[in-house]
Design a protein around this motif. Structure first.
Motif, short mmCIF file in Angstrom:
data_model
loop_
_atom_site.label_atom_id
_atom_site.label_comp_id
_atom_site.label_asym_id
_atom_site.label_seq_id
_atom_site.Cartn_x
_atom_site.Cartn_y
_atom_site.Cartn_z
N GLU B 52 0.83 -1.20 0.00
CA GLU B 52 0.00 0.00 0.00
C GLU B 52 0.87 1.26 0.00
OE1 GLU B 52 -4.06 -1.01 1.90
OE2 GLU B 52 -2.57 -1.46 3.39
N SER B 53 0.22 2.43 0.05
CA SER B 53 0.97 3.68 0.03
C SER B 53 2.04 3.67 1.11
CB SER B 53 0.07 4.88 0.30
OG SER B 53 -1.21 4.68 -0.17
N GLY B 54 3.22 4.12 0.75
CA GLY B 54 4.28 4.24 1.73
C GLY B 54 5.00 2.94 2.03
N GLY B 56 6.97 1.36 0.06
CA GLY B 56 8.29 1.37 -0.56
C GLY B 56 8.29 0.83 -1.97
N LYS B 57 7.10 0.59 -2.56
CA LYS B 57 7.01 0.04 -3.91
C LYS B 57 7.74 0.92 -4.93
CE LYS B 57 2.48 0.09 -4.49
NZ LYS B 57 1.82 0.68 -3.33
N THR B 58 7.41 2.21 -4.88
CA THR B 58 7.97 3.12 -5.87
C THR B 58 9.47 3.30 -5.68
OG1 THR B 58 5.84 4.22 -5.98
CG2 THR B 58 7.69 5.39 -6.91
N SER B 59 9.91 3.32 -4.41
CA SER B 59 11.35 3.44 -4.15
C SER B 59 12.09 2.24 -4.72
CB SER B 59 11.62 3.53 -2.64
OG SER B 59 11.00 4.68 -2.12
N LEU B 60 11.54 1.04 -4.52
CA LEU B 60 12.19 -0.16 -5.04
C LEU B 60 12.22 -0.14 -6.57
CD1 LEU B 60 13.49 -2.89 -4.61
CD2 LEU B 60 11.23 -3.92 -4.37
N LEU B 61 11.12 0.30 -7.15
CA LEU B 61 11.05 0.40 -8.60
C LEU B 61 12.11 1.35 -9.14
CD1 LEU B 61 9.11 -0.87 -10.63
CD2 LEU B 61 7.87 1.28 -10.67
#
Lengths: 276, 266
Positions: B52-54, B56-61
């Protein structure tokens, strides 16, 4: 069941131009009834909600009829003066939108925003008002209402913001809540909580609900009856169970099949342990 | 934690193309947003990254796209630690690893013809070829995602959300990548179109042997598309494994909570 809201042959046009964006839409909502409006982007579902709230802005214009059963007699929303609408909004109809920031003031503490409708519609002052603000926040299951009341909207999370927006919509004790994609922008675990909140708030207060969404499972979980919209028109309306098990129109069949296909991808039986 | 190391995945079958190996990351001196994350992508296999938001999905991407460097651990590409200063190997990396984003309304330049958008990676990555060759390639790419060849001459505003996402996928396919990293690629689409785009991804990954990392908050989409799943919560992979078994017998309470929260049809 007496009708609280009667929409009859509602159309919404862009002033003086072309095809209607909402075309000949009619439906009725009884006291205590929960109606789902489902449609994809551009189906006219949000414009219908705005029309009911009397919030269509120039150059959009409604025609037809929207009657609300208010305390002092029926109000025809189409063509009504702002003054008249002000007496209805809040006390008869409350609204929650997808983006809570749309209805919240970023420069005002949450408590002060909530105090405004409580003072205006319920005539509360002083200590009684302060208590009512904290109660309203506790009612939407916000922990630490004192802290939230002192906060600005950017200081709380997305789910908390939507809870504040719901508290604001409920503050003047309306008989009808219009919720337009209220959980679409939320995380799925947060969505579950907000849906439960809307459901219990409406049930406890004996309110009516118009719940607008593109998401069939969400609507199916909350509405007794569903209106399916597409390209500005109502393509089908009926009891939720009926519509899911035996959709009549081609478009509804496609929609139900697509949602069913997605739903079937997850394990069928609810997991033991239940909700956390 | 049950994170499979890239080594384990390697032992199973095909060689790992792209991997995060015990990666931690923080922005500046802030708290860690990723902690000891390991994830491996092999050709032809789809992995769903759920959170969910926060989480870390986008950071890992971003790290997997080479847009940032981990604070500790490494991003490995074709068996070597990714060195962002090595221009030559980064060029090969950019050809091999392509992104698809959530919002096709903002990821396509509205003033660029669709054909030029699709051909853009060919130019910028120096794969170009001549004009006719490029045009033929664009036609082939558009057809592979189910769009007519004349779509190339039109602008993005002539297309629906689903069609635009197809265009974005065609563009990602242009440099013949080995891995596609897709960030919520169907979340912005209507339900009826969602399934079609999912099927398109499925077919492409199978036919072209592309490894797919699907980042999503939506368990349903991951169940549809991915053989493996990794659940990210608070920067930690709390559960990772075969999608079927994770969804039928989730071991971590957070996975169970996610699953319980999905609105279901009666």
């Amino acid at each position: 069941m007496t009708a609280l809201l009667t929409v009859n042959a509602l159309s919404v046009h862009v002033d003086g131009a072309g095809a209607p964006l909402v075309d000949d839409v009619s439906f009725e909502l009884g006291e205590g009834e929960r109606l789902g409006v489902i449609g994809e982007s551009g189906s006219g579902k949000s414009l219908t909600a705005l029309a009911v709230l009397g919030l269509l802005a120039h150059p959009l214009r409604a025609s037809g009829s929207i009657r609300l059963a208010a305390d002092g007699g029926d109000v025809e929303v189409v063509g009504a003066r702002q003054r008249r609408l002000d007496t209805v909004r809040g006390s008869t109809v409350g609204a929650v939108f997808q983006e809570p920031l749309a209805s919240l003031d970023p420069l005002m503490r949450i408590g002060a925003q909530l105090a405004w409708p409580l003072r205006q519609h319920r005539g509360l002052r002083g200590d009684a008002l302060r208590r009512a603000v904290l109660d309203a926040l506790a009612d939407v299951q916000l922990a630490e209402p004192e802290r939230i009341a002192r906060s600005f909207i950017h200081e709380v999370s997305g789910g908390q913001r939507q809870r504040v927006a719901i508290a604001l919509a409920l503050a003047a004790r309306p008989r009808l809540l219009i919720a337009d994609e209220p959980t679409t922008a939320l995380d799925v675990t947060v969505q579950a909580g907000v849906l439960e909140l809307i459901q219990s708030a409406v049930a406890e207060r004996g309110m009516s609900l118009v719940f607008i969404s593109h998401d069939l499972p969400v609507v199916a979980g909350i509405a007794d009856r569903v209106v399916v919209m597409r390209a500005g028109r109502v393509v089908e309306a009926g009891e939720t169970r009926q519509l899911l098990s035996a959709p009549r129109e081609g478009y509804t069949r496609t929609l139900v099949a697509a949602s069913r296909a997605l739903d079937d991808l997850l394990p069928a039986a609810p997991l033991d342990g239940g909700r956390v | 934690m049950t994170a499979a190391t890239p080594g384990e995945a390697q032992a199973n079958a095909a060689p790992v193309v792209l991997a995060a190996d015990r990666v931690s990351f923080s922005y500046g001196r802030g708290a860690e947003v990723l902690h000891d994350v390991s994830l491996a992508l092999v050709p032809g296999e789809s992995v769903g990254l759920v959170g969910e938001s926060g989480a870390g999905k986008t950071s890992l991407l971003r790290l997997l796209l080479g847009l940032g460097a981990p604070t500790s651990g490494e991003i490995r590409f074709e068996g070597h630690a990714l060195d962002r200063r090595d221009t030559r190997s980064m060029l090969a990396f950019r050809r091999a690893v392509q992104p698809v984003y959530q919002d096709p309304f903002s990821s396509l330049d509205p003033r660029m013809r669709v054909g030029d958008s699709v051909a853009e990676p060919l130019r910028s990555l120096g794969i170009a070829g001549g004009r006719t060759e490029r045009a033929a390639r664009v036609t082939e790419l558009l057809e592979s995602v189910g769009l007519p060849a004349d779509a190339a001459e039109r602008y993005p505003d002539a297309f629906s959300g689903g069609q635009r996402q197809r265009i974005a996928i065609a563009r990602a396919l242009a440099p013949e990548p080995r891995v596609i990293l897709a960030d919520e690629p169907v979340s912005a689409l209507d339900t009826s179109v969602r399934m079609q785009v999912i099927e398109l991804f499925q077919r492409l990954a199978r036919e072209r042997g592309i490894g797919l990392l699907l980042v999503s908050h939506d368990l349903t989409i991951v169940a549809a598309l991915c053989r493996r799943i990794a659940v990210l919560e608070g920067g930690i992979i709390v559960e990772q494994g075969e999608t079927r078994s994770v969804l039928t017998e989730p071991r971590h309470p957070y996975t169970r909570r996610l699953l319980d929260s999905v609105p279901r049809l009666p």
